[in-house]
Enzyme design. Structure first.
Site, PDB file in Angstrom:
ATOM      1  N   ARG A  50       0.704  -1.367   0.093  1.00  0.00           N
ATOM      2  CA  ARG A  50      -0.026   0.147  -0.063  1.00  0.00           C
ATOM      3  C   ARG A  50       0.920   1.240   0.055  1.00  0.00           C
ATOM      4  NH1 ARG A  50      -4.487  -0.925   4.569  1.00  0.00           N
ATOM      5  NH2 ARG A  50      -2.415  -0.798   5.486  1.00  0.00           N
ATOM      6  N   HIS A 245       0.175 -25.161  13.625  1.00  0.00           N
ATOM      7  CA  HIS A 245       1.456 -25.607  13.657  1.00  0.00           C
ATOM      8  C   HIS A 245       1.431 -26.805  14.567  1.00  0.00           C
ATOM      9  CE1 HIS A 245       2.492 -22.268  11.320  1.00  0.00           C
ATOM     10  NE2 HIS A 245       2.707 -21.255  12.258  1.00  0.00           N
TER      11      HIS A 245
HETATM   12  C1  BG6 Z   1       3.685 -17.820  12.707  1.00  0.00           C
HETATM   13  C2  BG6 Z   1       2.752 -17.075  13.725  1.00  0.00           C
HETATM   14  O1  BG6 Z   1       2.595 -18.734  11.876  1.00  0.00           O
HETATM   15  O2  BG6 Z   1       4.496 -18.693  13.152  1.00  0.00           O
HETATM   16  C3  BG6 Z   1       3.682 -16.391  14.553  1.00  0.00           C
HETATM   17  O3  BG6 Z   1       1.804 -16.337  12.932  1.00  0.00           O
HETATM   18  C4  BG6 Z   1       4.727 -17.031  15.184  1.00  0.00           C
HETATM   19  O4  BG6 Z   1       2.779 -15.529  15.644  1.00  0.00           O
HETATM   20  C5  BG6 Z   1       5.479 -18.137  14.244  1.00  0.00           C
HETATM   21  O5  BG6 Z   1       5.755 -16.127  15.703  1.00  0.00           O
HETATM   22  C6  BG6 Z   1       6.455 -18.988  14.584  1.00  0.00           C
HETATM   23  O6  BG6 Z   1       7.425 -19.475  13.694  1.00  0.00           O
HETATM   24  P1  BG6 Z   1       8.872 -20.264  14.017  1.00  0.00           P
HETATM   25  O7  BG6 Z   1       9.192 -20.728  12.733  1.00  0.00           O
HETATM   26  O8  BG6 Z   1       9.654 -18.591  14.482  1.00  0.00           O
HETATM   27  O9  BG6 Z   1       8.611 -20.814  15.141  1.00  0.00           O
END
Ligand code: BG6
Length: 494
Positions: A50, A245
């Protein structure tokens, strides 16, 4: 199936190119693929944002972010080549006119590659529908079969919205064009879990209720919400981390061996796990899930503000930044084994791991010796910061007494000269190559929502109180109430 190879030309359009995800993960990962010579020869990127920028301003921005993110891996020559592939497009996501300009850019003779386009939606989930509809209105979702769309998590905000989003996607794209991304599946240790379980005869016979007492899956972060209040305050830790996750990790830990290692066979097994998770009844939500929010505190000697004081957060927000939950998988292998999942921001350490605690030996053979009760064995699969596997076993201490000590058998997967890959490097390459093995099928998303839905619904009714924990701690002690047995406790150390 879309047949592609790395020399298949394509255009890669990034919606949300100036956002947090693109800055931290996507752009550095794409640049590392450039360094590794894995991007197609003919490939261009269109960065959509944007900000009132032109190509020159964008290039300067990209150059400085790459310098900052890649640090000692920053190679000016590689970066120039990478930056040279970009054009910047200024526009609003809900404005269809911007999509017409995008179409014109994709058709420019300079690109010569518009027959195959990847649309990467690195934007707030609430903006997905608007982008998908506008791609269609401007004719950019056609032709079916060649264009691909990559959708970041969380996919929807509950089961109904996920189903609606999926229906919308399917109105304009075929399933084989849709890549639902969960970057945890691109992490090396997560993929290694499959190898560890299914390539080692030693491990698989122990991987069940007869030997395992319980399993803990932790994703702890020291960082806060980093200017993402707009998204995070509506999402919370359950939607941001646990539904996707952590649930994905759970499925990989618990699934049966697939008949073959292809995308669908693997995903069939993961869905079976999700379907076997015992539904949480309305009245047992409190026994199964716990939420909390960070208060002010100190991390690595630095004072940090409370969640409610973060810019953009509602002053009395009760959004959770910490969640712990307990699930049972009611199948032959896992019946009765609790799976404890936990994630939080502003915790004491940044660490993701799967910790498997084994049962006590059936006989306390050493009771009449000076030994205390022998503590159980653990296997720890550390995802980050170290990617390694650790197995804790008892040995006798040398000497006249019958004393034991616990030793750790440590295995680091990576040799010293092997570079760590970022999950996004793996997954972006898969998108470019059209390989969907490590992406999520909709039934996985749907079942994962079904599992957490009772928790979401119950929390939505309780709007006036949330436990807090000081930033820099391991979360509130009250989270311990989830444990089934007195000798179970959170495993924080590797
Ligand atoms: C993301 C989340 O999907 O994963 C974040 O939206 C989080 O909030 C991140 O910090 C963590 O990823 P990683 O790979 O750093 O464990």
């Amino acid at each position: 199936m879309i047949e592609k190879s790395t020399d298949f030309p394509c255009s890669f359009v990034i919606f949300g190119a100036t956002g947090n995800l693109a800055t931290k993960k996507l752009l550095p990962a794409l640049c590392r693929l450039e360094e590794a010579g894995r991007l197609p020869e003919v490939m261009r990127f269109i960065a959509i944002g944007r900000r009132e920028w032109d190509d020159v301003a964008w290039s300067a921005h990209l150059q400085s972010l790459l310098q900052e993110r890649l640090q000692d891996r920053f190679d000016p020559e590689v970066c120039q080549r990478f930056i040279g592939r970009f054009s910047y497009l200024r526009g609003e996501l809900h404005d269809v006119e911007m999509y017409h300009r995008l179409g014109a850019m994709l058709a420019e003779p300079r690109s010569g590659v518009c027959s195959n386009v990847i649309f990467y939606l690195s934007i707030k989930p609430t903006d997905f529908p608007s982008v998908i509809k506008n791609l269609d209105k401007s004719g950019l979702s056609k032709p079916r079969g060649l264009h691909q769309v990559v959708v970041e998590k969380p996919f929807g905000e509950d089961i109904e919205s996920a189903q609606a989003l999926n229906r919308l996607l399917h109105e304009h794209f075929d399933e084989q064009q849709i890549f639902r991304i969960d970057h945890y599946l691109g992490k090396d240790t997560v993929q290694n879990l499959l190898v560890f379980r299914f390539a080692n005869t030693l491990i698989e016979p122990l991987w069940n209720r007869n030997f395992i007492d319980h399993i803990q899956i932790t994703a702890a972060e020291t960082m806060g919400i980093e200017n993402r209040a707009d998204y995070y305050d509506k999402a919370g830790a359950l939607r941001d981390m646990l539904q996707n996750h952590l649930m994905q990790l759970l499925t990989v830990v618990a699934m049966e061996p697939p008949p073959v290692l292809d995308a669908d066979a693997l995903r069939d097994e993961k869905v079976k796990v999700l379907r076997s998770i015992r539904p949480i009844g309305k009245r047992s939500v409190h026994a199964h899930a716990f939420r909390a929010q960070y208060a002010a505190g100190s991390i690595n000697g630095q004072n940090v503000a409370s969640y409610q004081a973060e810019p953009g957060v509602e002053p009395k927000s009760i959004t959770e930044t910490f969640v712990a939950a307990k699930f049972y998988i009611d199948n032959w292998r896992w019946r009765g084994v609790p799976f404890y999942l936990r994630t939080g921001k502003r915790l004491k350490e940044g660490k993701s791991m799967v910790a498997i605690r084994f049962r006590h030996p059936p006989q306390q053979l050493f009771r009449s010796t000076p030994l205390d009760v022998v503590s159980p064995n653990w296997i720890i699969l550390s995802i980050q910061p170290e990617d390694c596997m650790r197995m804790e076993v008892h040995v006798k201490q040398p000497g006249l007494e019958m004393n034991t000590r616990v030793i750790s058998l440590n295995a680091t997967y990576r040799k010293e000269d092997e570079k760590a890959l970022d999950a996004y490097e793996t997954l972006l390459l898969d998108v470019i190559n059209g390989d969907r093995t490590l992406f999520i099928r909709f039934d996985e998303v749907e079942w994962a929502w079904r599992v957490v839905d009772p928790i979401l619904k119950s929390w939505a009714m309780e709007r006036d109180f949330i436990h807090t924990y000081p930033a820099g701690s391991w979360g509130p002690l009250e989270a311990n109430r989830l444990f089934d047995a007195e000798d179970q406790e959170w495993r924080n150390a590797l």
